[in-house]
Design an enzyme around this catalytic site. Structure first.
Site, short mmCIF file in Angstrom:
data_model
loop_
_atom_site.label_atom_id
_atom_site.label_comp_id
_atom_site.label_asym_id
_atom_site.label_seq_id
_atom_site.Cartn_x
_atom_site.Cartn_y
_atom_site.Cartn_z
N GLU A 115 68.72 -84.03 -52.82
CA GLU A 115 68.42 -83.71 -51.55
C GLU A 115 67.10 -82.89 -51.81
O GLU A 115 66.56 -82.44 -52.59
CB GLU A 115 69.23 -82.62 -50.88
CG GLU A 115 70.81 -82.94 -50.90
CD GLU A 115 71.49 -81.75 -50.74
OE1 GLU A 115 71.08 -80.66 -50.54
OE2 GLU A 115 72.93 -82.02 -51.12
N LYS A 117 64.23 -80.36 -51.15
CA LYS A 117 64.42 -78.86 -51.02
C LYS A 117 63.35 -78.52 -49.78
O LYS A 117 61.92 -78.52 -50.23
CB LYS A 117 63.87 -78.22 -52.24
CG LYS A 117 64.09 -76.86 -52.24
CD LYS A 117 64.07 -76.17 -53.62
CE LYS A 117 64.17 -74.72 -53.66
NZ LYS A 117 63.21 -73.96 -53.07
N ASP A 119 61.29 -76.50 -47.08
CA ASP A 119 60.65 -75.00 -47.07
C ASP A 119 60.82 -74.34 -45.69
O ASP A 119 60.00 -74.47 -45.02
CB ASP A 119 59.15 -75.15 -47.55
CG ASP A 119 58.62 -74.00 -48.29
OD1 ASP A 119 59.52 -73.18 -48.71
OD2 ASP A 119 57.26 -73.76 -48.51
N TYR A 226 73.12 -78.40 -45.66
CA TYR A 226 73.01 -78.89 -46.98
C TYR A 226 74.40 -78.45 -47.97
O TYR A 226 74.53 -78.97 -49.26
CB TYR A 226 71.65 -78.35 -47.92
CG TYR A 226 71.41 -77.12 -47.92
CD1 TYR A 226 72.21 -76.35 -48.64
CD2 TYR A 226 70.05 -76.50 -47.64
CE1 TYR A 226 71.96 -74.74 -48.80
CE2 TYR A 226 70.07 -75.06 -47.77
CZ TYR A 226 70.72 -74.19 -48.29
OH TYR A 226 70.47 -73.10 -48.25
N LYS A 315 60.99 -78.96 -58.93
CA LYS A 315 59.83 -78.87 -58.01
C LYS A 315 58.83 -79.84 -58.04
O LYS A 315 58.61 -80.31 -59.17
CB LYS A 315 59.14 -77.41 -58.31
CG LYS A 315 60.14 -76.18 -58.25
CD LYS A 315 60.52 -76.15 -56.69
CE LYS A 315 59.68 -75.08 -55.92
NZ LYS A 315 59.77 -73.68 -56.64
N CYS A 419 25.28 -60.71 -37.11
CA CYS A 419 26.02 -61.95 -36.94
C CYS A 419 25.15 -63.19 -37.63
O CYS A 419 24.22 -63.35 -36.99
CB CYS A 419 26.43 -62.31 -35.50
SG CYS A 419 26.97 -63.96 -35.21
N CYS A 422 24.20 -65.54 -34.36
CA CYS A 422 23.35 -64.99 -33.29
C CYS A 422 22.60 -63.76 -33.71
O CYS A 422 21.54 -63.37 -32.80
CB CYS A 422 24.25 -64.96 -32.07
SG CYS A 422 24.97 -63.36 -32.26
N CYS A 437 31.55 -59.99 -34.42
CA CYS A 437 30.47 -60.12 -33.81
C CYS A 437 30.41 -59.45 -32.31
O CYS A 437 31.33 -59.92 -31.79
CB CYS A 437 29.76 -61.64 -33.59
SG CYS A 437 28.44 -62.09 -32.62
N CYS A 442 27.44 -65.33 -28.24
CA CYS A 442 27.00 -65.90 -29.38
C CYS A 442 27.56 -67.32 -29.49
O CYS A 442 28.85 -67.62 -29.07
CB CYS A 442 28.15 -65.26 -30.53
SG CYS A 442 27.69 -66.04 -32.17
S1 IVH Z 1 71.36 -75.42 -52.02
C1 IVH Z 1 73.57 -73.22 -54.93
N1 IVH Z 1 69.94 -77.40 -50.79
O1 IVH Z 1 66.38 -73.33 -51.62
C2 IVH Z 1 72.92 -74.12 -53.96
N2 IVH Z 1 69.05 -75.28 -51.10
O2 IVH Z 1 66.21 -71.43 -54.12
C3 IVH Z 1 71.82 -73.08 -53.19
N3 IVH Z 1 66.96 -74.89 -49.96
O3 IVH Z 1 67.53 -70.39 -50.67
C4 IVH Z 1 71.16 -73.73 -52.35
N4 IVH Z 1 66.88 -76.99 -49.37
O4 IVH Z 1 67.21 -72.01 -48.75
C5 IVH Z 1 70.14 -75.91 -51.27
N5 IVH Z 1 68.79 -79.17 -49.85
C6 IVH Z 1 68.93 -77.99 -50.29
C7 IVH Z 1 67.92 -76.88 -49.99
C8 IVH Z 1 67.97 -75.71 -50.54
C9 IVH Z 1 66.10 -75.93 -49.38
C10 IVH Z 1 66.46 -73.64 -50.24
C11 IVH Z 1 67.65 -72.74 -49.71
C12 IVH Z 1 67.72 -71.64 -50.78
C13 IVH Z 1 66.89 -71.98 -51.88
C14 IVH Z 1 67.20 -71.99 -53.31
#
Ligand code: IVH
Length: 685
Positions: A115, A117, A119, A226, A315, A419, A422, A437, A442
């Site tokens: 999946e 991850k 943000d 998720y 990552k 400034c 200006c 400023c 300006c």
């Molecule tokens: S699973 C035990 N799936 O990542 C599994 N986390 O450091 C726990 N996050 O705080 C999370 N996308 O907010 C999972 N597809 C995804 C995710 C996800 C983002 C974030 C989540 C968690 C952090 C884990």
């Protein structure tokens, strides 16, 4: 009874239909009906609920933003802790996780789910008997904040699910602000003089941690579920993949980019594919989460501390690079802020060449000890402006120059800092990290001012983009926003400008001409008074006859207006104390840009002329919110009953004096129910 039965059925049918269309629109992104048809369904439901309040339930789609602001977030204990994830930063680290996992499982074959991850912000949603009862942040994993009211405003969060769902269960997911929504929000904030969010994650977290759910409701937040946290009272599938499918069938939004694989090689391919495509995603993702599919195996693997052994975050490579910082330059923002920024030796970071990067403010530069001539690490976080992370101290030669903003802008001839655009004096207000400023005329500020003045929410003048306004300023056609209205006297010279044919000059002048009829609220907003955004401008336009009236208002008068605090009042009086601004206003008047308060802005609102006093506690919302609603509809809200009071709204445990006085004066009284019905009725009209 029979009739009531019919009504209840009809209400339920409408709720089902609305929920269905909500789901098509917000979860599947595939609507079946037009917005107008959808609105009609909601209207019908509202009408019925208003007439038969006994059938109004908290899970009704009409109740997403019904709740009052919470005073503070309560605490939610997570029955099962919300874990975080260990990281893998390279293929080797991923392989070593896989080998370890495989060994623990006795070398039997196992599937993996991948999946993105995302943000954003981790949340847990608990449903009991099909109803959403709690929404909470992760917090420390064991206890989170109760943000149910704000999560309810997210359209892709189901308020209720099918009765076939387990009687009690929890789902977990990520709330996020799509990149496009993030940019829009920041643009608006910049225009209103509010600090912008550094990234979509902060924006999402800031949005759900609002005391007033109406603020959250205005942000285009979304969610992907998720995982299933737990389920009680019903058997659920025993693999993660099937559980996601099951949650999808219950109406939850699950990321369509998830994938199921039988080998680690496919995981690596998925990861590589998304590294190249991550910029095309509508959300920001910083890696791939790899999860063991079988839940039985997950349990066997267990966790160490906060981190499960059955999942890992692989990552994406940080979009970072190193380069030399040539110089720290300064740009001037709309409110006159002097913003240091880094001019870099061009460097490619994640496929994009970076020549400049943000440095935020002087304190930040000092704290990070960034010097001119330094080798620095720069980071490009998805869509946001690249930033300088910090210096690479080991590469210093001793020739680097420490940065001092005041020294940098010191004007020897004037004998003081000036400034850079200006030459005006600069100040640093107490408790602020920024220098400003002081010259509102300006050119750098005026350039931003024009951007705001012509923008959609303000005077809405099409055809004046950044480069044209810069050109008009540089060529001396205009010196302030009011000069736009005298451009017609320079028609011929205008068509001599680069890229300006006769036709485009005509169009431009026509667009400027029609903008003269914009409302007072738009004009007030367009002036760019600090802390006066679109909503505040609307409020002021309802209180003042014209710009003169606003200009002459004392701060006492301003402070009398509900919603205007000392910061705003001060900013308004300061604005009108500046001779440059008064000159602009005079020019606008002469040009015929002089809207007056129109009935549309105050008198036409449905509660105009009505005065409300509220006593006792209301169930639906706090007294402050009730008063705000009255005002939003054009009414006034007062604290004491007088002859002018139209209605006394009587909540629970009403104060004796207001009631007695109302009885003596014969003031009409409303129960909370009648009051709500009145608000709702007026709101729809
Ligand atoms: S699973 C035990 N799936 O990542 C599994 N986390 O450091 C726990 N996050 O705080 C999370 N996308 O907010 C999972 N597809 C995804 C995710 C996800 C983002 C974030 C989540 C968690 C952090 C884990």
């Amino acid at each position: 009874m029979n009739e009531l039965n019919q009504v209840e059925k009809q209400i339920n049918r409408l709720k089902e239909q609305i929920n269905h269309h909500n789901y098509r629109y917000h979860v599947l992104d595939s609507p079946e009906i037009s917005d107008a048809e959808y609105d009609q369904l909601v209207r019908e439901l509202k009408q019925l609920e208003e007439k038969y309040p006994q059938f109004l339930t908290p899970d009704s789609p009409t109740q997403r933003v019904g709740a009052a602001p919470v005073e503070a977030f309560g605490v939610v204990e997570h029955p099962y802790p919300l874990l975080s994830l260990g990281n893998a930063f390279s293929e080797e680290e991923l392989t070593s996780w896989y080998t370890r996992t495989s060994r623990t499982l006795g070398d039997e074959h196992f599937d993996l789910v991948c999946e993105h991850k995302i943000d954003g912000l981790a949340v847990a949603l608990t449903y009991v008997d099909g109803q959403l009862v709690t929404g909470a942040t992760r917090g420390d994993g064991f206890r989170g904040e109760n943000i149910t009211q704000t999560l309810r405003t997210i359209r892709s969060v189901p308020l209720s699910v099918s009765r076939d769902a387990p009687p009690r269960f929890e789902v977990r997911g990520e709330v996020f602000l799509p990149v496009a929504g993030f940019h829009r929000l920041n643009e608006e904030r910049a225009q209103e003089g509010q600090p912008i969010f550094a990234n979509p994650r902060n924006a999402a977290a800031g949005s759900v941690r609002q005391l007033d759910p109406r603020t959250t409701a205005r942000r285009p937040l979304d969610i992907y579920i998720y995982m299933l946290g737990y389920a009680e009272g019903k058997t659920v599938p025993d693999t993660h993949w099937d559980r996601l499918d099951y949650l999808k069938s219950l109406g939850f939004k699950v990321n369509p980019n998830n994938a199921l694989f039988g080998s680690i090689k496919e995981v690596e391919e998925y990861y590589q594919r998304w590294i190249s495509n991550r910029e095309s995603l509508p959300y920001e993702a910083d890696g791939v989460v790899v999860k063991v599919n079988s839940v039985i195996r997950q349990d066997r693997l267990g966790s160490v501390g906060h981190e499960p052994r059955w999942a890992i975050a692989y990552k994406f490579p940080a979009v970072e690079g190193t380069t030399r910082l040539k110089e720290i330059a300064i740009s001037v923002g709309r409110t006159g802020t002097l913003n240091p920024y880094a001019i870099l030796e061009p460097v490619k970071v994640g496929g994009v060449t970076i020549k400049q990067a943000a440095l935020h403010n002087e304190d930040d530069v000092r704290r990070k000890d960034i010097r001119e001539g330094d080798w620095v690490t720069v980071r490009r976080a998805g869509e946001v402006i690249p930033e300088v992370v910090g210096p690479i101290v080991s590469k210093r030669t001793g020739k680097e120059k420490e940065y001092n903003l005041l020294e940098k802008i010191f004007d020897k001839a004037k004998g003081r800092p000036a400034c850079p655009v200006c030459g005006a004096e600069v100040v640093r207000p107490e408790n602020e990290a920024m220098y400003y400023c002081t010259n509102t005329a300006c050119p750098a500020q005026v350039h931003h001012d024009i951007g705001l003045f012509v923008s959609r929410g303000a005077m809405d003048i099409r055809g004046i983009g950044e480069s044209l306004s810069a050109m008009l300023l540089n060529e001396g056609f205009i010196r302030d926003v009011a000069d736009l209205y005298s451009l017609k006297e320079k028609q011929e010279q205008l068509s001599q400008l680069e890229k300006m044919g006769e036709k485009s000059v005509d169009n431009l002048l026509a667009a400027i001409e029609v903008s003269k009829d914009r409302s007072l609220a738009r004009l007030i907003y367009a002036l760019g008074i600090r802390h006066v955004g679109g909503e505040m401008a609307q409020l002021l336009a309802g209180e003042f006859d014209d710009l003169d009236d606003l200009k002459n208002a004392s701060s006492e008068r301003l402070l009398e207006i509900e919603g205007v605090g000392p910061k705003i009042a001060e900013s308004i009086t300061k604005f009108f104390a500046q001779p440059e601004n008064l000159k602009i206003i005079e020019k606008l008047r002469e040009a015929g840009v002089w809207p007056r308060r129109t009935p549309a802005e105050a008198d036409k609102l449905p509660l105009a002329g009505m005065e409300f006093v509220i006593t006792g506690c209301l169930d639906a919302f706090s007294r402050e919110v009730a008063q705000e609603r009255v005002k939003a509809l054009g009414g006034t809200a007062k604290d004491n009953v007088t002859r002018n009071t139209t209605y006394l709204v009587v909540g629970e445990d009403p104060g004796g004096s207001k009631l007695t006085r109302a009885q003596a004066l014969g003031t009409r009284q409303l129960t909370e129910e009648e009051f709500l019905a009145l608000l709702e009725k007026q709101r729809r009209q």
